[in-house]
Design a protein around this motif. Structure first.
Motif, mmCIF file in Angstrom:
data_model
loop_
_atom_site.group_PDB
_atom_site.id
_atom_site.type_symbol
_atom_site.label_atom_id
_atom_site.label_comp_id
_atom_site.label_asym_id
_atom_site.label_seq_id
_atom_site.Cartn_x
_atom_site.Cartn_y
_atom_site.Cartn_z
ATOM 1 N N PHE A 104 0.802 -1.216 0.000
ATOM 2 C CA PHE A 104 0.000 0.000 0.000
ATOM 3 C C PHE A 104 0.838 1.270 0.000
ATOM 4 C CE2 PHE A 104 -2.622 -3.295 1.828
ATOM 5 C CZ PHE A 104 -3.831 -3.113 1.187
ATOM 6 N N LEU A 105 0.259 2.329 -0.574
ATOM 7 C CA LEU A 105 0.763 3.695 -0.489
ATOM 8 C C LEU A 105 -0.104 4.423 0.525
ATOM 9 C CD1 LEU A 105 1.016 4.562 -4.281
ATOM 10 C CD2 LEU A 105 2.934 4.452 -2.692
ATOM 11 N N ILE A 106 0.519 5.163 1.442
ATOM 12 C CA ILE A 106 -0.228 5.874 2.481
ATOM 13 C C ILE A 106 0.203 7.332 2.487
ATOM 14 C CG2 ILE A 106 -0.753 5.995 4.943
ATOM 15 C CD1 ILE A 106 -0.009 2.971 5.053
ATOM 16 N N CYS A 107 -0.759 8.248 2.368
ATOM 17 C CA CYS A 107 -0.452 9.682 2.397
ATOM 18 C C CYS A 107 -0.232 10.114 3.847
ATOM 19 C CB CYS A 107 -1.572 10.499 1.769
ATOM 20 S SG CYS A 107 -1.238 12.286 1.811
ATOM 21 N N SER A 108 0.917 10.711 4.103
ATOM 22 C CA SER A 108 1.241 11.138 5.467
ATOM 23 C C SER A 108 0.534 12.443 5.834
ATOM 24 C CB SER A 108 2.751 11.278 5.640
ATOM 25 O OG SER A 108 3.285 12.136 4.659
ATOM 26 N N GLU A 109 -0.128 13.082 4.874
ATOM 27 C CA GLU A 109 -0.885 14.308 5.155
ATOM 28 C C GLU A 109 -2.346 14.002 5.490
ATOM 29 O OE1 GLU A 109 0.143 17.656 5.229
ATOM 30 O OE2 GLU A 109 2.142 16.778 5.210
ATOM 31 N N CYS A 110 -3.041 13.329 4.565
ATOM 32 C CA CYS A 110 -4.487 13.103 4.745
ATOM 33 C C CYS A 110 -4.818 11.682 5.202
ATOM 34 C CB CYS A 110 -5.238 13.418 3.454
ATOM 35 S SG CYS A 110 -4.909 12.265 2.094
ATOM 36 N N GLY A 111 -3.851 10.766 5.136
ATOM 37 C CA GLY A 111 -4.084 9.383 5.567
ATOM 38 C C GLY A 111 -4.671 8.488 4.500
ATOM 39 N N LYS A 112 -4.861 8.999 3.290
ATOM 40 C CA LYS A 112 -5.420 8.187 2.205
ATOM 41 C C LYS A 112 -4.546 6.960 1.977
ATOM 42 C CE LYS A 112 -6.221 8.341 -2.757
ATOM 43 N NZ LYS A 112 -6.148 9.151 -3.967
ATOM 44 N N ILE A 113 -5.189 5.830 1.754
ATOM 45 C CA ILE A 113 -4.482 4.579 1.489
ATOM 46 C C ILE A 113 -4.959 4.031 0.154
ATOM 47 C CG2 ILE A 113 -4.222 2.176 2.200
ATOM 48 C CD1 ILE A 113 -4.286 3.046 5.044
ATOM 49 N N GLU A 114 -3.989 3.616 -0.657
ATOM 50 C CA GLU A 114 -4.359 2.957 -1.904
ATOM 51 C C GLU A 114 -3.394 1.817 -2.190
ATOM 52 O OE1 GLU A 114 -2.708 5.429 -5.585
ATOM 53 O OE2 GLU A 114 -4.093 6.603 -4.376
ATOM 54 N N PRO A 115 -3.900 0.770 -2.826
ATOM 55 C CA PRO A 115 -3.029 -0.362 -3.141
ATOM 56 C C PRO A 115 -2.012 0.013 -4.215
ATOM 57 C CG PRO A 115 -5.244 -0.721 -3.993
ATOM 58 C CD PRO A 115 -5.274 0.554 -3.234
ATOM 59 N N ILE A 116 -0.847 -0.594 -4.135
ATOM 60 C CA ILE A 116 0.180 -0.405 -5.157
ATOM 61 C C ILE A 116 -0.124 -1.372 -6.288
ATOM 62 C CG2 ILE A 116 2.633 -0.632 -5.688
ATOM 63 C CD1 ILE A 116 3.156 0.088 -2.718
ATOM 64 N N LYS A 117 -0.207 -0.840 -7.488
ATOM 65 C CA LYS A 117 -0.529 -1.659 -8.658
ATOM 66 C C LYS A 117 0.751 -1.968 -9.416
ATOM 67 C CE LYS A 117 -5.167 0.197 -9.024
ATOM 68 N NZ LYS A 117 -5.331 1.406 -8.278
ATOM 69 N N ALA A 118 1.641 -2.700 -8.763
ATOM 70 C CA ALA A 118 2.911 -3.105 -9.370
ATOM 71 C C ALA A 118 3.363 -4.387 -8.674
ATOM 72 C CB ALA A 118 3.953 -2.000 -9.177
ATOM 73 N N PRO A 119 4.162 -5.170 -9.355
ATOM 74 C CA PRO A 119 4.663 -6.394 -8.709
ATOM 75 C C PRO A 119 5.484 -6.044 -7.464
ATOM 76 C CG PRO A 119 5.198 -6.363 -11.062
ATOM 77 C CD PRO A 119 4.644 -5.022 -10.723
ATOM 78 N N CYS A 120 5.371 -6.870 -6.453
ATOM 79 C CA CYS A 120 6.097 -6.640 -5.208
ATOM 80 C C CYS A 120 7.572 -6.974 -5.405
ATOM 81 C CB CYS A 120 5.512 -7.483 -4.082
ATOM 82 S SG CYS A 120 6.384 -7.236 -2.527
ATOM 83 N N PRO A 121 8.463 -6.022 -5.108
ATOM 84 C CA PRO A 121 9.891 -6.262 -5.309
ATOM 85 C C PRO A 121 10.544 -7.070 -4.181
ATOM 86 C CG PRO A 121 9.552 -4.073 -4.427
ATOM 87 C CD PRO A 121 8.183 -4.666 -4.671
ATOM 88 N N VAL A 122 9.786 -7.415 -3.153
ATOM 89 C CA VAL A 122 10.369 -8.033 -1.972
ATOM 90 C C VAL A 122 10.257 -9.564 -1.972
ATOM 91 C CG1 VAL A 122 10.325 -8.008 0.567
ATOM 92 C CG2 VAL A 122 9.885 -5.914 -0.686
ATOM 93 N N HIS A 123 9.430 -10.130 -2.839
ATOM 94 C CA HIS A 123 9.223 -11.584 -2.820
ATOM 95 C C HIS A 123 10.519 -12.371 -3.011
ATOM 96 C CE1 HIS A 123 4.974 -11.601 -2.237
ATOM 97 N NE2 HIS A 123 4.748 -10.875 -3.307
ATOM 98 N N ALA A 124 11.369 -11.955 -3.944
ATOM 99 C CA ALA A 124 12.632 -12.672 -4.169
ATOM 100 C C ALA A 124 13.517 -12.583 -2.932
ATOM 101 C CB ALA A 124 13.354 -12.122 -5.394
ATOM 102 N N LEU A 125 13.584 -11.417 -2.319
ATOM 103 C CA LEU A 125 14.365 -11.237 -1.097
ATOM 104 C C LEU A 125 13.810 -12.111 0.026
ATOM 105 C CD1 LEU A 125 16.549 -9.794 0.553
ATOM 106 C CD2 LEU A 125 14.904 -7.929 0.925
ATOM 107 N N GLU A 126 12.500 -12.184 0.119
ATOM 108 C CA GLU A 126 11.854 -13.009 1.136
ATOM 109 C C GLU A 126 12.263 -14.482 0.978
ATOM 110 O OE1 GLU A 126 7.592 -12.185 2.491
ATOM 111 O OE2 GLU A 126 7.382 -13.845 1.077
ATOM 112 N N ARG A 127 12.252 -14.993 -0.256
ATOM 113 C CA ARG A 127 12.665 -16.380 -0.514
ATOM 114 C C ARG A 127 14.136 -16.585 -0.161
ATOM 115 N NH1 ARG A 127 9.206 -15.440 -4.827
ATOM 116 N NH2 ARG A 127 10.922 -14.893 -6.220
#
Length: 142
Positions: free
Chosen positions: A93-116
């Motif tokens: 997720f992307l979270i706005c530090s001003e208004c608190g809006k949250i939206e999903p990130i529409k891109a592949p997660c770059p952390v899965h390979a690191l997690e494995r």
């Protein structure tokens, strides 16, 4: 396997939670929501507002978070958002530090390979991560 209210309720029961009408309605509401929801949004939702009070919704969310059925998102000084943790579905997720809006990130997660790699090198099992990026949304940047 598609996620249904019944399958998530079964997961809750396996975790030791009691099946109640409030639990069913809360799970159904979160499952049908296209985005994470706040406690206020959930307790005021048409599915829940006539069936249980805000304190009941809060207690259920706490239990569901403790049992890793629900993920709590958001800034500590702002309202928290809640979303279901569904097997096979990963969302960052992307979270706005001003208004608190949250939206999903529409891109592949770059952390899965690191997690494995970490799991392989450390021997940890059932490894997972939760990724939240904080910044200022376009509306607040104006």
């Amino acid at each position: 396997m598609p996620h249904t209210t019944a399958s998530i309720i079964n997961q809750c029961r396996e975790s030791g939670l009691r099946r109640t009408k409030a639990l069913e309605l809360l799970i159904d509401t979160l499952l049908s929501s296209p985005r994470p929801m706040t406690l206020a949004e959930l307790s005021e939702h048409k599915n829940l507002n006539t069936q249980c009070d805000r304190a009941t919704v809060f207690r259920l969310l706490q239990r569901l978070t403790d049992k890793a059925v629900v993920r709590r998102l958001g800034l500590h000084e702002r309202a928290a958002y809640f979303t279901l943790l569904l097997e096979g579905r990963h969302q960052d997720f992307l979270i706005c530090s001003e208004c608190g809006k949250i939206e999903p990130i529409k891109a592949p997660c770059p952390v899965h390979a690191l997690e494995r790699e970490i799991a392989s090198s450390t021997g940890f099992t059932e490894l997972y991560h939760e990724l939240e990026f904080f910044g200022i949304c376009p509306a607040c940047s104006k």
